[in-house]
Scaffold this active site. Structure first.
Site, PDB file in Angstrom:
ATOM      1  N   PRO A 138      33.348  33.160  48.223  1.00  0.00           N
ATOM      2  CA  PRO A 138      33.274  33.996  49.427  1.00  0.00           C
ATOM      3  C   PRO A 138      33.244  35.467  49.052  1.00  0.00           C
ATOM      4  O   PRO A 138      33.798  35.878  48.044  1.00  0.00           O
ATOM      5  CB  PRO A 138      34.575  33.668  50.171  1.00  0.00           C
ATOM      6  CG  PRO A 138      35.067  32.392  49.600  1.00  0.00           C
ATOM      7  CD  PRO A 138      34.541  32.321  48.205  1.00  0.00           C
ATOM      8  N   GLU A 139      32.591  36.252  49.878  1.00  0.00           N
ATOM      9  CA  GLU A 139      32.571  37.699  49.668  1.00  0.00           C
ATOM     10  C   GLU A 139      33.899  38.274  50.164  1.00  0.00           C
ATOM     11  O   GLU A 139      34.619  37.659  50.934  1.00  0.00           O
ATOM     12  CB  GLU A 139      31.432  38.316  50.473  1.00  0.00           C
ATOM     13  CG  GLU A 139      30.090  37.637  50.309  1.00  0.00           C
ATOM     14  CD  GLU A 139      29.296  38.144  49.113  1.00  0.00           C
ATOM     15  OE1 GLU A 139      29.537  39.256  48.660  1.00  0.00           O
ATOM     16  OE2 GLU A 139      28.422  37.402  48.633  1.00  0.00           O
ATOM     17  N   LYS A 194      39.617  39.547  46.724  1.00  0.00           N
ATOM     18  CA  LYS A 194      39.432  38.209  47.280  1.00  0.00           C
ATOM     19  C   LYS A 194      40.729  37.408  47.307  1.00  0.00           C
ATOM     20  O   LYS A 194      40.710  36.196  47.514  1.00  0.00           O
ATOM     21  CB  LYS A 194      38.361  37.483  46.489  1.00  0.00           C
ATOM     22  CG  LYS A 194      37.016  38.181  46.629  1.00  0.00           C
ATOM     23  CD  LYS A 194      35.960  37.451  45.871  1.00  0.00           C
ATOM     24  CE  LYS A 194      34.693  38.276  45.894  1.00  0.00           C
ATOM     25  NZ  LYS A 194      33.674  37.652  45.060  1.00  0.00           N
TER      26      LYS A 194
END
Ligand SMILES: [Zn+2]
Length: 277
Positions: free
Chosen positions: A2-3, A55
């Site tokens: 995921p970004e 993240k």
């Protein structure tokens, strides 16, 4: 993976649902987590806040305890009302934190640990993170210095390196490079400061734009993101996922190649992003 904007949104959604509320139930398949829960129960602690650092997702509880999770490639947090049917099978459940009003479920979260809040600043992985592109203010000089410290690295790999810049994942890597007209295979030493600054600013702009996109509020992980500024789902990205389709700017066929130690797919237009400039 995921970004950063996905994690940021997940943290914000979880924060809105859980912050200030008392934990009524905690479950996990990770023995290291349940051991802590057995010794000093999560139940009856308050969720103080949920935030992101790059993240990493940090859920803070009263009594000096933080749950750190990292989604890697596969993990996601969902939030449900009590009794609501989960969108993922129970076997994918890794962590559950429930209050009276909401049930937060971490599915397939590969990394989860409790940390004492007072030890957070010394935590190895968090300490090594580069400047957070979604932070309130960005230390651009620090980001540039971290890029310059890797002169022979290819720029696409540098953008993914969370110790250089925290937040860019594989989708935005390709999108940022296309938008700036930079070849993914250029090394840092090939690029001037103005170009590096533009890459940083563009990454920050994309992440911020997608944080402010209004989404179904109760899903914390969706694939929706856009960089072209267009709403049509088929038009929302410039090059990512568009191998062998014509470039939206010049019509040249978009190319794809595995790149870097992580063998991540890179998409680029050889005309708009020439190998040497
Ligand atoms: Zn092109």
């Amino acid at each position: 993976m995921p970004e950063g904007d996905t994690i940021f949104r997940a943290a914000r959604t979880l924060h809105r649902a859980l912050a200030g509320k008392r934990v009524v139930r905690f479950e996990s398949v990770f023995p290291a987590l349940t051991r802590v829960h057995d010794d000093s129960p999560l139940t009856d602690r308050l969720v103080e806040s949920v935030s992101s650092a790059g993240k990493h997702l940090l859920m803070r509880f009263s009594g000096d305890l933080i749950l750190r999770t990292h989604m890697r490639m596969s993990g996601s947090w969902h939030i449900y009302r009590p009794g609501e049917t989960w969108q993922r099978p129970r076997r994918d459940m890794r962590v559950v934190v429930a209050t009276d009003d909401f049930v937060a479920v971490g599915f397939n979260v590969p990394v989860a640990e409790f940390i004492a809040a007072r030890k957070l600043a010394r935590h190895d992985e968090l300490r090594r993170l580069g400047p957070d592109l979604l932070g309130d203010r960005l230390d651009e000089a620090d980001a540039l210095a971290r890029m310059r410290a890797r002169p022979r690295d290819e720029i696409a790999n540098v953008l993914l390196n969370q110790q250089v810049l925290a937040g860019i994942g594989n989708v935005y890597k390709s999108e940022v490079l296309f938008t700036c007209g930079v070849s993914p295979f250029a090394t840092v030493q090939d690029l001037d400061d103005a170009t590096l600054s533009k890459l940083i600013a563009t990454g920050r702009r994309f992440l911020q734009a997608n944080v402010h996109t209004s989404l179904a509020p109760m899903t914390t992980y969706t694939g929706f993101r856009r960089t072209t500024g267009r709403d049509n789902p088929r038009e929302r990205l410039w090059v990512y996922g568009r191998a062998r389709l014509p470039c939206r700017r010049c019509g040249t066929l978009v190319r794809v190649k595995k790149q870097g130690a992580g063998v991540r797919l890179t998409y680029w237009c050889p005309t708009c992003q020439p190998a040497s400039s």
